[in-house]
Design a protein around this motif. Structure first.
Motif, mmCIF file in Angstrom:
data_model
loop_
_atom_site.group_PDB
_atom_site.id
_atom_site.type_symbol
_atom_site.label_atom_id
_atom_site.label_comp_id
_atom_site.label_asym_id
_atom_site.label_seq_id
_atom_site.Cartn_x
_atom_site.Cartn_y
_atom_site.Cartn_z
ATOM 1 N N UNK A 170 -32.261 -21.512 2.270
ATOM 2 C CA UNK A 170 -33.368 -20.809 2.906
ATOM 3 C C UNK A 170 -33.538 -21.328 4.333
ATOM 4 N N UNK A 171 -32.711 -20.833 5.273
ATOM 5 C CA UNK A 171 -32.713 -21.376 6.630
ATOM 6 C C UNK A 171 -33.793 -20.804 7.543
ATOM 7 N N UNK A 172 -34.545 -19.831 7.069
ATOM 8 C CA UNK A 172 -35.529 -19.149 7.908
ATOM 9 C C UNK A 172 -36.534 -20.140 8.492
ATOM 10 N N UNK A 173 -36.742 -20.040 9.825
ATOM 11 C CA UNK A 173 -37.673 -20.920 10.524
ATOM 12 C C UNK A 173 -38.914 -20.172 11.006
ATOM 13 N N UNK A 174 -39.074 -18.927 10.560
ATOM 14 C CA UNK A 174 -40.236 -18.141 10.974
ATOM 15 C C UNK A 174 -41.527 -18.716 10.382
ATOM 16 N N UNK A 175 -42.627 -18.632 11.095
ATOM 17 C CA UNK A 175 -43.923 -19.066 10.539
ATOM 18 C C UNK A 175 -44.222 -18.311 9.246
ATOM 19 N N UNK A 228 -46.749 -16.916 8.096
ATOM 20 C CA UNK A 228 -47.589 -15.722 8.149
ATOM 21 C C UNK A 228 -46.846 -14.488 8.670
ATOM 22 N N UNK A 229 -45.580 -14.659 9.124
ATOM 23 C CA UNK A 229 -44.804 -13.506 9.576
ATOM 24 C C UNK A 229 -44.481 -12.615 8.376
ATOM 25 N N UNK A 230 -44.669 -11.300 8.507
ATOM 26 C CA UNK A 230 -44.391 -10.420 7.360
ATOM 27 C C UNK A 230 -42.898 -10.282 7.057
ATOM 28 N N UNK A 231 -42.054 -10.399 8.104
ATOM 29 C CA UNK A 231 -40.598 -10.334 7.907
ATOM 30 C C UNK A 231 -39.929 -11.411 8.763
ATOM 31 N N UNK A 232 -38.719 -11.754 8.388
ATOM 32 C CA UNK A 232 -37.964 -12.759 9.136
ATOM 33 C C UNK A 232 -37.464 -12.171 10.451
ATOM 34 N N UNK A 233 -37.691 -12.910 11.539
ATOM 35 C CA UNK A 233 -37.185 -12.467 12.843
ATOM 36 C C UNK A 233 -36.274 -13.507 13.481
ATOM 37 N N UNK A 234 -36.109 -14.664 12.813
ATOM 38 C CA UNK A 234 -35.280 -15.716 13.413
ATOM 39 C C UNK A 234 -33.793 -15.413 13.283
ATOM 40 N N UNK A 235 -33.447 -14.543 12.330
ATOM 41 C CA UNK A 235 -32.053 -14.128 12.185
ATOM 42 C C UNK A 235 -31.170 -15.078 11.412
ATOM 43 N N UNK A 236 -31.733 -16.154 10.891
ATOM 44 C CA UNK A 236 -30.914 -17.117 10.151
ATOM 45 C C UNK A 236 -30.714 -16.627 8.719
ATOM 46 N N UNK A 237 -29.463 -16.624 8.292
ATOM 47 C CA UNK A 237 -29.091 -16.036 7.002
ATOM 48 C C UNK A 237 -28.695 -17.128 6.015
ATOM 49 N N UNK A 238 -29.116 -16.961 4.787
ATOM 50 C CA UNK A 238 -28.768 -17.908 3.729
ATOM 51 C C UNK A 238 -27.256 -17.968 3.547
#
Length: 311
Positions: free
Chosen positions: A260-265, A267-277
């Motif tokens: 789970x590499x996502x670094x988005x806060x 409270x963000x409704x969707x991932x925008x950091x673009x990091x993929x598992x």
């Protein structure tokens, strides 16, 4: 002395690789070849196995043990931090499984002149790779008090680290500390007697810290683990056996981050950091040795196995 070592969590580790008979597998801490032998038994004549170890005695012992598997096996003397370049040199870009057993072998511990054991009188050596110039003696006699304190505190997790460092510096001013027993004596005087009587061997944590520092064990693990995961084919697995909390923490945190590499806060409704598992943890909790194994091999008691599968 013949190379002797009982592989820990042997069945669990080899089963955890989910071996494909025609796959490519790497044991990056080959040792005496215990895990390697069982991996090779599950491969067919299209399979390939690469064993890596920096210890010359391990390379010799494993080469003999695996010679019956012929050209399927390639044995390389190197630190696993060089795994990428070493595999490329033999024509391999991707693999189907990797094993890391991060424990010190019984051979290394029981062979006094290697200087790993606080229970055996020997020169302070502790080199995994004897081509290396620096030894544990060099660290004990050259590090500043602050550096010794940091090492024993961080890698030995010893609450008496400051006092042990102080005693080492004081004693080496009289004469260099050159043997395991000399260092044992310094540590004994640095730890209160009531603590020594209630706990295990007083030198255990300091010797662990010295070995980790000298051989850059945590640094190599932390800097190489992501690369090894990237080397796996889809469905490929990496199985790692650790023996203390510092190693296990690095493995656990790396596996979680790769899953789970996502670094988005949050409270963000969707991932925008673009990091993929890059895959998933097969072991939500580490696999531990069973009672029978712990009874038969006391050195297995602190072992933990974690497994990650590439997507």
């Amino acid at each position: 002395m013949a190379y002797q070592h009982t592989s820990v969590l042997l069945k669990e580790t080899v089963d955890g690789l989910a071996i494909k008979p025609d796959g490519v597998y790497v044991d990056a801490t080959l040792g005496g070849g215990g895990h390697a032998f069982e991996v090779c038994r599950r491969l067919n004549n299209k399979g390939r196995f690469i064993g890596i170890d920096q210890d010359a005695a391990a390379i010799e012992a494993a080469s003999v043990r695996l010679q019956g598997f012929g050209k399927m096996v390639t044995v390389i003397r190197s630190n696993y931090c060089e795994i990428g370049s070493r595999l490329q040199a033999v024509g391999i870009e991707k693999v189907d499984g990797i094993v890391l057993d991060l424990g010190v072998s019984s051979y290394q511990l029981d062979m006094a002149e290697r200087g790993f054991s606080y229970r055996l009188e020997a020169p302070l050596d502790m080199r995994m790779d004897q081509r290396q110039q620096q030894t544990a003696k060099d660290i004990v006699n050259s590090y500043s008090e602050a550096e010794l304190y940091r090492m024993i505190r961080d890698y030995g997790e010893d609450r008496f680290a400051k006092n042990i460092a102080k005693h080492i510096v004081s004693e080496r001013e009289k004469a260099p500390i050159e043997t395991t027993e000399q260092l044992n004596e310094v540590i004994r005087h640095a730890i209160p007697m009531k603590i020594r009587k209630a706990s295990g061997h007083p030198s255990k944590r300091t010797f662990q810290a010295l070995r980790i520092e000298l051989n850059r064990e945590l640094e190599v693990l932390e800097n190489t683990l992501d690369e090894m995961i990237d080397m796996l084919n889809p469905g490929g697995r990496i199985c790692i056996i650790t023996f203390h909390s510092l190693e296990d923490r690095i493995v656990k945190q790396t596996f979680r981050r790769q899953e789970n590499p996502c670094t988005c806060p949050s409270h963000f409704p969707v991932c925008v950091c673009g990091k993929v598992s890059k895959g998933k943890m097969i072991t939500s909790r580490p696999i531990l040795p069973g009672k029978e194994e712990m009874d038969n091999n006391s050195r297995s008691k602190s072992a933990k196995l974690r497994i990650f599968e590439r997507s």
